[in-house]
Design a protein around this motif. Structure first.
Motif: not given
Length: 70
Positions: A59-69
């Motif tokens: 969950k953390f990895m998916s939310s942090s990668s979406s913020r990087g977009d």
């Protein structure tokens, strides 16, 4: 072994002998069953904790990668 029980009533073979075995080995049987139940409980806790950790990390990895977009 069969010769020993030949001629004895049925209740000796099917009631008295198992009751005596439970009295003699009852503590050992209870210890083994308690150990197995405790082990299964600890295994269940372990699986739940690892599953929760994997869920949180994904969950953390998916939310942090979406913020990087952005």
């Amino acid at each position: 072994m069969r010769e020993i029980f030949t001629g004895l009533p049925w209740w000796v073979k099917w009631i008295a002998v198992p009751v005596i075995a439970l009295v003699v080995f009852g503590g050992l049987i209870a210890s083994v069953v308690g150990f197995v139940v405790a082990l299964l409980f600890k295994l269940l806790i372990f699986v739940a904790l690892v599953g929760g950790l994997i869920y949180v990390v994904r969950k953390f990895m998916s939310s942090s990668s979406s913020r990087g977009d952005w």
